[in-house]
Enzyme design. Structure first.
Site, mmCIF file in Angstrom:
data_model
loop_
_atom_site.group_PDB
_atom_site.id
_atom_site.type_symbol
_atom_site.label_atom_id
_atom_site.label_comp_id
_atom_site.label_asym_id
_atom_site.label_seq_id
_atom_site.Cartn_x
_atom_site.Cartn_y
_atom_site.Cartn_z
ATOM 1 N N ALA A 17 81.697 -26.527 103.738
ATOM 2 C CA ALA A 17 82.873 -26.224 102.922
ATOM 3 C C ALA A 17 84.120 -26.063 103.767
ATOM 4 C CB ALA A 17 82.608 -24.957 102.112
ATOM 5 N N ARG A 23 94.576 -33.952 100.471
ATOM 6 C CA ARG A 23 95.001 -34.791 99.333
ATOM 7 C C ARG A 23 95.054 -34.033 98.007
ATOM 8 N NH1 ARG A 23 90.933 -39.399 100.224
ATOM 9 N NH2 ARG A 23 91.450 -39.971 98.091
ATOM 10 N N GLN A 83 83.638 -23.005 111.192
ATOM 11 C CA GLN A 83 83.732 -24.249 111.969
ATOM 12 C C GLN A 83 85.217 -24.414 112.293
ATOM 13 O OE1 GLN A 83 83.424 -28.067 110.062
ATOM 14 N NE2 GLN A 83 82.657 -29.084 111.900
ATOM 15 N N ASP A 113 82.445 -29.934 98.262
ATOM 16 C CA ASP A 113 83.365 -30.747 97.446
ATOM 17 C C ASP A 113 82.611 -31.809 96.648
ATOM 18 O OD1 ASP A 113 82.618 -32.571 99.378
ATOM 19 O OD2 ASP A 113 84.661 -33.096 99.990
ATOM 20 N N GLY A 149 78.546 -44.592 103.880
ATOM 21 C CA GLY A 149 77.543 -44.955 104.871
ATOM 22 C C GLY A 149 76.468 -45.784 104.170
ATOM 23 N N ASN A 368 90.159 -3.463 56.352
ATOM 24 C CA ASN A 368 90.899 -4.671 56.000
ATOM 25 C C ASN A 368 92.310 -4.568 56.559
ATOM 26 O OD1 ASN A 368 92.459 -6.669 54.568
ATOM 27 N ND2 ASN A 368 90.653 -6.908 53.276
ATOM 28 N N ASN A 377 101.111 -1.598 71.039
ATOM 29 C CA ASN A 377 100.238 -0.949 72.027
ATOM 30 C C ASN A 377 100.938 -0.666 73.343
ATOM 31 O OD1 ASN A 377 100.346 -3.784 72.359
ATOM 32 N ND2 ASN A 377 98.540 -3.742 73.668
HETATM 33 C C1 UD1 Z 1 79.826 -38.771 104.353
HETATM 34 C C2 UD1 Z 1 78.695 -39.531 105.066
HETATM 35 C C3 UD1 Z 1 78.568 -40.921 104.475
HETATM 36 C C4 UD1 Z 1 78.379 -40.850 102.984
HETATM 37 C C5 UD1 Z 1 79.496 -40.053 102.339
HETATM 38 C C6 UD1 Z 1 79.239 -39.840 100.865
HETATM 39 C C7 UD1 Z 1 78.787 -38.647 107.334
HETATM 40 C C8 UD1 Z 1 79.168 -38.913 108.753
HETATM 41 N N1 UD1 Z 1 79.040 -39.633 106.469
HETATM 42 O O1 UD1 Z 1 81.032 -39.434 104.675
HETATM 43 O O2 UD1 Z 1 77.466 -41.580 105.062
HETATM 44 O O3 UD1 Z 1 78.312 -42.151 102.431
HETATM 45 O O4 UD1 Z 1 79.590 -38.744 102.956
HETATM 46 O O5 UD1 Z 1 80.374 -39.314 100.268
HETATM 47 O O6 UD1 Z 1 78.230 -37.596 107.042
HETATM 48 N N2 UD1 Z 1 82.715 -31.508 106.639
HETATM 49 C C9 UD1 Z 1 82.831 -30.345 107.340
HETATM 50 N N3 UD1 Z 1 83.135 -30.385 108.667
HETATM 51 C C10 UD1 Z 1 83.293 -31.563 109.332
HETATM 52 C C11 UD1 Z 1 83.201 -32.764 108.589
HETATM 53 C C12 UD1 Z 1 82.884 -32.702 107.250
HETATM 54 O O7 UD1 Z 1 82.679 -29.256 106.765
HETATM 55 O O8 UD1 Z 1 83.536 -31.522 110.539
HETATM 56 C C13 UD1 Z 1 82.390 -31.478 105.207
HETATM 57 C C14 UD1 Z 1 83.504 -32.011 104.350
HETATM 58 O O9 UD1 Z 1 84.368 -30.968 103.933
HETATM 59 C C15 UD1 Z 1 82.770 -32.604 103.165
HETATM 60 C C16 UD1 Z 1 81.453 -33.070 103.771
HETATM 61 O O10 UD1 Z 1 81.315 -32.350 104.975
HETATM 62 O O11 UD1 Z 1 82.481 -31.628 102.203
HETATM 63 C C17 UD1 Z 1 81.418 -34.573 104.008
HETATM 64 O O12 UD1 Z 1 82.457 -34.928 104.877
HETATM 65 P P1 UD1 Z 1 83.391 -36.182 104.580
HETATM 66 O O13 UD1 Z 1 84.460 -36.195 105.607
HETATM 67 O O14 UD1 Z 1 83.776 -36.206 103.171
HETATM 68 O O15 UD1 Z 1 82.367 -37.365 104.881
HETATM 69 P P2 UD1 Z 1 82.500 -38.854 104.377
HETATM 70 O O16 UD1 Z 1 83.423 -39.580 105.267
HETATM 71 O O17 UD1 Z 1 82.765 -38.887 102.937
HETATM 72 MG MG MG Z 2 83.507 -37.521 101.507
#
Ligand code: UD1
Ligand code: MG
Length: 458
Positions: A17, A23, A83, A113, A149, A368, A377
């Site tokens: 999270a 965006r 993180q 998300d 991916g 009523n 109030n």
């Molecule tokens: C990821 C997958 C991809 C998949 C896609 C589906 C990876 C490398 N790729 O890509 O294969 O098809 O989801 O939607 O996992 N997050 C963190 N810390 C970080 C990075 C990410 O908390 O350092 C969290 C983000 O907030 C999010 C989730 O991890 O909730 C996924 O990260 P995001 O950057 O959306 O990955 P995608 O590029 O969508």
């Molecule tokens: Mg994503």
């Protein structure tokens, strides 16, 4: 011979999270945006708990008190791991390394998300682990796989997941997409995740790389299918509205299958916690905010807006009512058009049929309340209560200036401004006494017509 019952497998959920959600163009962290009255993070935490997670780790941006408070509300006991730098999904999971060092049987990774994944899908995702898989990958077929991916397979064997940025043209043509979420056996999780490197186009630690590492170890990997729609993440407010629509559709469906009639379901908006009983009828254009329970046999007519409200059996309300701030209507109570209740309790069979505001009020059984009644109030600083006894009759267009009590069975005459308590069975009238002047209007009219004639008829 009966075999001994296998103990249920323990489950840790790690929820990522830490996303800033640029965006969303918002001051609020992305995961705190709401769908059906509950934050996205709340939806995810509820689903993993329903799927059996006894231990939950949430990886969040450091120092977010608001996120920490929401986690405490939705999953008391969950641990929060910061993180600081976003170096990829595997790096994020390893922020919660401490929980992987004392592993449960199963680990699922969820995204804060990605709020539409149901508890049932999390259960399907972890199920292969009980059959010996080391990794289970959630995936869907997409005609437009761009951005995802790709899950690379050979026959029925999974080989790897390749991020779009790193994929060859042939790999980009693959339509089986990684949904991102994953289940790992607790026994193997830390070992696999620790070996993930960042030698790739993004320079990030990719969680999906756990698959190729597991393959190299000769471990079993299973693909668990999911609908693309269910796997959708939310990155902007357009996607937020799509997720809202999906959850509304689920809530409406479950309300209808539970025995409520929604005459025009697409116009009724429910909250994640709305409870509608059997034989409840909801007319078009009704909004249920959080905290509403409607018991069996109630009718909610068109254009009602309810939050924090309890309707006991066979209550009828509306059209055009607003109930909020802890409104409770007991069995058989009725409200008609243009009635607002705030922090008010109506006893069984009590009625307010038209144009009324009842705030901070207690209304006894079968009382009523006439059209245009207002409980005054608020004195500009403090709120005060109005008590109306059982069977009392409040005449139309009365103002009840709180704090004030109208006793059981008492009458308040129409148009009264009641500032003093009215004893039980008494009648209170608090307005100017009527004067009648016989023939006055006829004389007046004659005088005016004479005047007009003198002015030449103008
Ligand atoms: C990821 C997958 C991809 C998949 C896609 C589906 C990876 C490398 N790729 O890509 O294969 O098809 O989801 O939607 O996992 N997050 C963190 N810390 C970080 C990075 C990410 O908390 O350092 C969290 C983000 O907030 C999010 C989730 O991890 O909730 C996924 O990260 P995001 O950057 O959306 O990955 P995608 O590029 O969508
Ligand atoms: Mg994503």
């Amino acid at each position: 011979m009966t075999s001994p019952a296998t103990p249920p497998r323990s489950l840790t959920a790690i929820v990522l999270a830490a996303g800033k959600g640029t965006r969303m163009r918002s001051d609020l962290p992305k995961v705190l945006h709401r769908i059906a009255g509950r934050t996205m993070l709340g939806h995810v935490l509820a689903a993993v708990q329903a799927a059996g997670a006894g231990r939950i780790a949430v990886v969040a941006e450091p120092g977010r008190e608001d996120v920490a408070a929401e986690i405490a509300r939705e999953a008391p006991g969950a641990q929060v791991f910061p993180q600081a730098e976003r170096l990829g999904t595997a790096h994020a999971v390893l922020a919660a390394r401490a929980v992987l060092e004392t592993p449960d049987d199963d680990v699922v990774i969820a995204f804060g998300d990605t709020p539409l994944i149901s508890a049932e899908t999390f259960l399907r995702l972890r199920a292969p682990l009980a059959d010996g898989a080391a990794v289970a990958v959630l995936a869907f077929e997409s005609p437009v796989p761009t951005g995802y991916g790709r899950v690379l397979t050979e026959g029925s064997r999974v080989l790897a997941i390749r991020e779009e940025k790193d994929a060859s043209p042939a790999e980009r043509a693959v339509t089986l997409c990684n949904a991102g979420l994953m289940a790992l056996s607790g026994q193997h999780a830390l070992k696999l995740l620790s070996r993930i490197g960042n030698d790739n186009a993004a320079g990030e630690y990719y969680l999906p790389d756990a698959v190729a590492l597991a393959v190299a170890e000769g471990l079993t990997i299973t693909v668990v299918p999911v609908d693309e729609a269910e796997a959708q993440g939310v990155n902007d407010r357009v996607q937020l509205s799509i997720a809202e629509a999906a959850i509304q559709a689920r809530l409406r469906r479950s309300a209808m299958l539970g025995g409520a009639t929604l005459v025009a379901p697409e116009t009724v908006f429910l909250s994640h916690d709305t409870i509608l009983g059997r034989d409840v009828v909801v007319e078009p254009h009704v909004v249920f905010g959080p905290g509403v329970r409607v018991a069996d046999g109630c009718t909610v007519r068109a254009f009602a807006h309810l939050t924090d409200t309890v309707l006991e059996a066979r209550v009828r309300i509306g059209p055009f009512v607003r109930l909020r701030g802890h409104a409770v209507l007991e069995t058989g109570a009725e409200l008609g058009n243009f009635v607002e209740l705030k922090n008010a309790h109506m006893g069984p069979g009590a009625k307010a049929a038209h144009l009324t505001y009842l705030g901070d009020a207690e209304i006894g059984a079968k009382a009523n309340i006439g059209a245009g009644t207002i409980t005054c109030n608020y004195d500009g600083v403090l709120k005060h209560r109005t008590n109306i006894g059982a069977g009392a009759f409040i005449g139309s267009n009365s103002a009840l200036v709180a704090p004030v009590t109208v006793g059981e069975g008492a009458y308040v005459a129409s148009g009264s401004v009641i500032t003093d308590d009215v004893p039980a069975d008494a009648m209170a009238v608090a307005r100017g006494r009527q004067a009648v002047k016989p023939g006055w209007a006829k004389l007046k009219r004659a005088a005016l017509l004479a005047e007009k004639a003198l002015r030449g008829g103008r």
